[in-house]
Structure formats: structure tokens, C-alpha cells
Scaffold this active site. Sequence first.
Site, short mmCIF file in Angstrom:
data_model
loop_
_atom_site.label_atom_id
_atom_site.label_comp_id
_atom_site.label_asym_id
_atom_site.label_seq_id
_atom_site.Cartn_x
_atom_site.Cartn_y
_atom_site.Cartn_z
N ARG A 105 -3.12 1.50 7.94
CA ARG A 105 -2.99 2.79 7.29
C ARG A 105 -4.10 3.00 6.28
NH1 ARG A 105 2.41 4.45 4.04
NH2 ARG A 105 1.67 2.78 2.68
N THR A 109 -5.70 8.62 3.04
CA THR A 109 -5.15 9.72 3.83
C THR A 109 -3.76 9.43 4.37
OG1 THR A 109 -6.05 8.89 5.92
CG2 THR A 109 -7.50 10.28 4.57
N ASP A 201 5.84 -4.19 0.35
CA ASP A 201 5.08 -4.25 1.59
C ASP A 201 5.61 -5.41 2.43
OD1 ASP A 201 2.84 -5.31 3.37
OD2 ASP A 201 1.96 -3.43 2.66
N ASP A 204 2.96 -8.13 3.42
CA ASP A 204 2.58 -8.99 2.30
C ASP A 204 3.68 -9.99 1.95
OD1 ASP A 204 0.03 -8.00 1.93
OD2 ASP A 204 0.66 -6.45 0.51
#
Length: 210
Positions: A105, A109, A201, A204
Site C-alpha cells: 500500500r 495515496t 499492523d 509487523d
Amino acid sequence: MTEHLTIVNHPLVQHKLSIMRNRETSTKSFRQLLREISLLLAYEVTRELPMTTKTVDTPLEPMDAPVLDGKKLALISILRAGNGLLDGVLELIPAARVGFVGLYRDERTLQPIQYYFKVPEDLGDRLVIALDPMLATGNSSAAAVDLLKEAGANNIRFMCLLAAPEGVARMKEAHPDVPIVTAALDSRLNEKGYIVPGLGDAGDRMFGTK
């Protein structure tokens, strides 16, 4: 629960998810819990697999026993976090074919950028289960399903650990024919596109890269 979205409210799923949400949960525990939850979610996502029968000789007599019908299903990991779900589902369905869609990603944006795509042959003849722990904006998930459909898939289900309303809406708009199975529908996305309250995340926390 709707036809498009199934939330698995099983007590074991919810308990394990609560431990995963805790910021103090270790990488090792997070990875193990994700594996365990993926097994439980897999039961739901495979609930309506086509069946047939074959003759089996039991110790007492032959019988027409129920078995899965058709080609082996395909599990598609949306990299990299999808691999955490993949490991658990493969324990339940070890003969499944496996593919990978690499998307990351753009943090500015929030749009997905493809870097890898390798999937089994004959997707049109298989049930395809796309795996990604987090359905956040839905942009990456929708893009992954676009790629799978371009490769011939026509019977796709999406399995995730957490979903945001924005992601569910995006997927329903882009792919209303793709049912979603998740452990929880959280409240919203924050300004960075992360699920809130969420669990951070997933990649992660799974790989210890934070």
C-alpha cells in the site's frame, strides 16, 4: 451477519483475537494465535464445499461415504501478512493448491501497488479463498480479487481476521459476488487507513518488524 459478510462469533475466536489485540502480546504468541484462529475461520469459509460420495470399505462393511467433490481448492495469500492465515488453513486442507499475490500500500495515496503474482492453474474450476488478515480500506483486497478474476477465478471467498466498515463497503461495491468471512467488524479507519481499535499492523506484529 449478511449474505456478503459473515462474522465468526465463536468464543474461542473472540478470546484469541482479544489476546492478539493486546499490544503486549509477543511476536511468537501473535503468530501462534493467528495460526489457531485461521483454523477456526477456515471451518466457516469452507462450510458449503461441494460433496459427492465414494465407496469405502469400513472394518464392518462397504458404504457410500461423503467426500469433497471437484478439483482441489486454491488458497491465495495476499502478501505478506496473508501467510499467517495460510499456514493455519493448510493444516486443515493440506492438499490445497497455493498462490500468492504481492501488493503493498502506497502510504500517501493508500492505493495498492502490485509486485508479485503467481497462482495455480485452472482457477475457474476451483473454489478460491483469498487470505489477508486485515480488510482496511479494501483497495488492496479489491485489487487482488481483480487479478484473480483476470486469471480465471469465478468462485472466490475472502477470509480475514479483522474488517473495517469502509473495507467491507469497498469490497461489496467492487465484488458483490465475493463473500467475506472475518472474526470481527471494527468501528472505523483512522486518518492513516489503519483499522480502529484494530491490533496494529498485522505483518509487523507477525514478523517482528516493527
